[in-house]
Write a protein that holds these residues in place. Structure first.
Motif, mmCIF file in Angstrom:
data_model
loop_
_atom_site.group_PDB
_atom_site.id
_atom_site.type_symbol
_atom_site.label_atom_id
_atom_site.label_comp_id
_atom_site.label_asym_id
_atom_site.label_seq_id
_atom_site.Cartn_x
_atom_site.Cartn_y
_atom_site.Cartn_z
ATOM 1 N N ILE A 69 -28.991 2.931 1.128
ATOM 2 C CA ILE A 69 -29.442 2.152 -0.041
ATOM 3 C C ILE A 69 -29.135 2.913 -1.326
ATOM 4 C CG2 ILE A 69 -31.478 1.261 -1.236
ATOM 5 C CD1 ILE A 69 -32.694 0.699 1.538
ATOM 6 N N ILE A 70 -29.408 4.225 -1.319
ATOM 7 C CA ILE A 70 -29.123 5.050 -2.498
ATOM 8 C C ILE A 70 -27.631 5.050 -2.809
ATOM 9 C CG2 ILE A 70 -29.121 7.428 -3.361
ATOM 10 C CD1 ILE A 70 -31.764 7.841 -1.842
ATOM 11 N N ARG A 71 -26.811 5.134 -1.767
ATOM 12 C CA ARG A 71 -25.358 5.128 -1.971
ATOM 13 C C ARG A 71 -24.891 3.820 -2.607
ATOM 14 N NH1 ARG A 71 -21.633 6.009 3.210
ATOM 15 N NH2 ARG A 71 -22.632 4.039 3.771
ATOM 16 N N VAL A 72 -25.446 2.700 -2.146
ATOM 17 C CA VAL A 72 -25.081 1.398 -2.720
ATOM 18 C C VAL A 72 -25.492 1.320 -4.193
ATOM 19 C CG1 VAL A 72 -25.569 -1.081 -2.639
ATOM 20 C CG2 VAL A 72 -25.149 0.177 -0.516
ATOM 21 N N LEU A 73 -26.709 1.778 -4.489
ATOM 22 C CA LEU A 73 -27.197 1.743 -5.870
ATOM 23 C C LEU A 73 -26.342 2.617 -6.782
ATOM 24 C CD1 LEU A 73 -31.070 1.871 -5.296
ATOM 25 C CD2 LEU A 73 -29.708 -0.098 -6.015
ATOM 26 N N LEU A 74 -26.003 3.824 -6.300
ATOM 27 C CA LEU A 74 -25.162 4.722 -7.097
ATOM 28 C C LEU A 74 -23.783 4.117 -7.329
ATOM 29 C CD1 LEU A 74 -26.035 8.189 -5.484
ATOM 30 C CD2 LEU A 74 -26.733 7.358 -7.730
ATOM 31 N N THR A 75 -23.238 3.455 -6.320
ATOM 32 C CA THR A 75 -21.934 2.807 -6.458
ATOM 33 C C THR A 75 -21.990 1.675 -7.484
ATOM 34 O OG1 THR A 75 -21.458 3.305 -4.132
ATOM 35 C CG2 THR A 75 -20.072 1.668 -5.206
ATOM 36 N N LEU A 76 -23.070 0.893 -7.450
ATOM 37 C CA LEU A 76 -23.228 -0.190 -8.422
ATOM 38 C C LEU A 76 -23.319 0.347 -9.846
ATOM 39 C CD1 LEU A 76 -25.740 -2.568 -6.567
ATOM 40 C CD2 LEU A 76 -23.321 -2.999 -7.046
ATOM 41 N N VAL A 77 -24.058 1.456 -10.009
ATOM 42 C CA VAL A 77 -24.187 2.061 -11.341
ATOM 43 C C VAL A 77 -22.827 2.551 -11.835
ATOM 44 C CG1 VAL A 77 -25.217 3.947 -12.657
ATOM 45 C CG2 VAL A 77 -26.602 2.679 -11.034
ATOM 46 N N ILE A 78 -22.042 3.167 -10.937
ATOM 47 C CA ILE A 78 -20.704 3.641 -11.312
ATOM 48 C C ILE A 78 -19.838 2.468 -11.761
ATOM 49 C CG2 ILE A 78 -18.538 4.550 -10.385
ATOM 50 C CD1 ILE A 78 -20.104 6.569 -8.812
ATOM 51 N N CYS A 79 -19.887 1.361 -11.014
ATOM 52 C CA CYS A 79 -19.097 0.173 -11.376
ATOM 53 C C CYS A 79 -19.520 -0.372 -12.733
ATOM 54 C CB CYS A 79 -19.253 -0.906 -10.304
ATOM 55 S SG CYS A 79 -18.534 -0.472 -8.699
ATOM 56 N N LEU A 80 -20.825 -0.412 -12.963
ATOM 57 C CA LEU A 80 -21.359 -0.936 -14.225
ATOM 58 C C LEU A 80 -20.944 -0.057 -15.401
ATOM 59 C CD1 LEU A 80 -23.251 -3.177 -15.381
ATOM 60 C CD2 LEU A 80 -25.125 -1.569 -15.114
ATOM 61 N N VAL A 81 -21.113 1.257 -15.247
ATOM 62 C CA VAL A 81 -20.758 2.185 -16.320
ATOM 63 C C VAL A 81 -19.248 2.182 -16.557
ATOM 64 C CG1 VAL A 81 -20.782 4.600 -17.036
ATOM 65 C CG2 VAL A 81 -22.778 3.636 -15.915
ATOM 66 N N SER A 82 -18.473 2.125 -15.482
ATOM 67 C CA SER A 82 -17.010 2.098 -15.617
ATOM 68 C C SER A 82 -16.552 0.839 -16.346
ATOM 69 C CB SER A 82 -16.348 2.166 -14.235
ATOM 70 O OG SER A 82 -16.715 3.339 -13.562
ATOM 71 N N PHE A 83 -17.195 -0.291 -16.043
ATOM 72 C CA PHE A 83 -16.850 -1.544 -16.705
ATOM 73 C C PHE A 83 -17.159 -1.462 -18.199
ATOM 74 C CE2 PHE A 83 -17.844 -6.041 -17.804
ATOM 75 C CZ PHE A 83 -16.580 -6.558 -17.594
ATOM 76 N N THR A 84 -18.274 -0.810 -18.544
ATOM 77 C CA THR A 84 -18.629 -0.615 -19.953
ATOM 78 C C THR A 84 -17.579 0.246 -20.649
ATOM 79 O OG1 THR A 84 -20.989 -0.743 -19.408
ATOM 80 C CG2 THR A 84 -20.419 0.225 -21.520
ATOM 81 N N CYS A 85 -17.113 1.290 -19.962
ATOM 82 C CA CYS A 85 -16.062 2.157 -20.525
ATOM 83 C C CYS A 85 -14.786 1.369 -20.790
ATOM 84 C CB CYS A 85 -15.761 3.304 -19.569
ATOM 85 S SG CYS A 85 -17.014 4.591 -19.538
ATOM 86 N N ILE A 86 -14.430 0.496 -19.856
ATOM 87 C CA ILE A 86 -13.209 -0.307 -20.009
ATOM 88 C C ILE A 86 -13.338 -1.237 -21.216
ATOM 89 C CG2 ILE A 86 -11.817 -2.137 -18.942
ATOM 90 C CD1 ILE A 86 -12.501 -0.818 -16.223
ATOM 91 N N MET A 87 -14.506 -1.866 -21.383
ATOM 92 C CA MET A 87 -14.713 -2.758 -22.527
ATOM 93 C C MET A 87 -14.658 -1.982 -23.840
ATOM 94 S SD MET A 87 -17.438 -5.730 -21.569
ATOM 95 C CE MET A 87 -18.826 -4.631 -21.339
ATOM 96 N N ASP A 88 -15.260 -0.783 -23.861
ATOM 97 C CA ASP A 88 -15.223 0.042 -25.072
ATOM 98 C C ASP A 88 -13.800 0.466 -25.402
ATOM 99 O OD1 ASP A 88 -17.932 -0.150 -25.378
ATOM 100 O OD2 ASP A 88 -18.383 1.785 -24.453
ATOM 101 N N LEU A 89 -13.041 0.842 -24.372
ATOM 102 C CA LEU A 89 -11.653 1.252 -24.577
ATOM 103 C C LEU A 89 -10.809 0.094 -25.092
ATOM 104 C CD1 LEU A 89 -9.718 3.660 -24.268
ATOM 105 C CD2 LEU A 89 -9.213 2.845 -21.953
ATOM 106 N N GLY A 90 -11.016 -1.102 -24.509
ATOM 107 C CA GLY A 90 -10.294 -2.289 -24.971
ATOM 108 C C GLY A 90 -10.622 -2.624 -26.413
ATOM 109 N N SER A 91 -11.904 -2.468 -26.781
ATOM 110 C CA SER A 91 -12.323 -2.745 -28.155
ATOM 111 C C SER A 91 -11.696 -1.757 -29.128
ATOM 112 C CB SER A 91 -13.854 -2.675 -28.255
ATOM 113 O OG SER A 91 -14.280 -2.788 -29.584
ATOM 114 N N TYR A 92 -11.626 -0.479 -28.724
ATOM 115 C CA TYR A 92 -11.079 0.548 -29.615
ATOM 116 C C TYR A 92 -9.560 0.399 -29.783
ATOM 117 C CZ TYR A 92 -9.900 5.119 -31.512
ATOM 118 O OH TYR A 92 -9.416 6.128 -32.301
ATOM 119 N N LEU A 93 -8.859 0.115 -28.692
ATOM 120 C CA LEU A 93 -7.396 0.056 -28.742
ATOM 121 C C LEU A 93 -6.862 -1.300 -29.186
ATOM 122 C CD1 LEU A 93 -6.510 2.013 -25.466
ATOM 123 C CD2 LEU A 93 -6.442 2.864 -27.813
#
Length: 273
Positions: free
Chosen positions: A10-34
């Protein structure tokens, strides 16, 4: 053992979801900046995920708030604040000032505890130990680039930390947690925590050269100047380093080495026997 295995999954699934969420935020920020794209996703129901504000980068910054006991306005346009906790002999000084000067307005600021018997008094001194987030945007493109990559590196550090934790969970699920690889990963977590805070120190030095401090200024658009009772709100980059993280990182590294050596000694003793 099965109980802990289920919890680890369960912890592994939650950590994976958080990584996906944070990574998606990074992609949106990068797209906005570039490419100047949106930093959020909106649904048909009106809900939005992401940063819906204007351009800029959120930075960690220390905050200090000063609430004076008394704020005084004089007829000649001068204004001053007084605090009993900061000036010795405040009452006498204030009375002399009142007797010899023309006062147009005087405001008392008091923090009140909403208790039933009114037996609790609250002081006006405020202390904030953690940083807050403020969004900064500059006409200087170099400043914006520095702030953007500074914020991104902090997010990447979080992703890396979560990745190390997932690796540790995977080792545990394989039933071989007391191995060299797991202790190395634990050491990496400690090194990461320390490195992030030293990186923060370097960025603080650079940010103080760009913005020495931020202060709230209140101006009335109609009816003259107003400063909300003399409340003073300051921001500076000196309070964004998390020194406990450095201590935790050092402790993690030391413990991983001690436990590793203890396990190796035990294995040698078992082989000898």
């Amino acid at each position: 053992m099965m109980k802990y295995n289920a919890l680890a999954r369960i912890i592994r699934v939650l950590l994976t979801l958080v990584i996906c969420l944070v990574s998606f935020t990074c992609i949106m920020d990068l797209g906005s900046y570039l490419f100047n794209t949106k930093r959020y996703i909106s649904t048909s129901g009106g809900a939005a995920f992401g940063d819906t504000g204007g351009p800029g980068t959120y930075l960690q910054i220390g905050m200090s708030v000063s609430i004076p006991d008394t704020s005084i306005w004089y007829k000649n346009g001068n204004f001053e604040t007084r605090s009993k906790t900061r000036y010795f002999g405040y009452d006498k000084f204030d009375n002399d000032r009142l007797n010899n000067s023309v006062i147009t307005k005087k405001i008392a600021n008091t923090l009140v505890a909403l208790d039933k018997e009114n037996e609790i008094t609250v002081g006006n001194d405020l202390m904030m130990t953690g940083p807050v987030l403020l969004k900064f945007h500059s006409k200087n493109k170099i400043d914006n680039a520095f702030w953007f990559f500074y914020a991104q590196i902090r997010i990447y550090a979080v992703i890396l930390l979560l990745f190390f934790l997932i690796k540790l969970v995977n080792i545990y699920l394989k039933g071989d947690f007391l191995c060299k690889r797991s202790f190395k990963l634990i050491s990496f977590i400690g090194i990461l925590l320390i490195s992030v805070e030293f990186f923060e120190l370097v960025c603080i030095f650079i940010n103080t050269q760009i913005i020495p401090a931020v202060r709230l200024e209140t101006k009335a658009l109609i009816g003259g100047f107003s400063n909300q009772g003399g409340v003073d709100l300051h921001f500076n980059f000196g309070g964004s380093v998390n020194f406990p993280n450095i201590g935790i990182g050092i402790i993690i590294i030391i413990l991983s080495k001690v436990i590793k050596d203890a396990v190796l000694i035990k294995l040698e003793n078992d082989l000898t026997i």
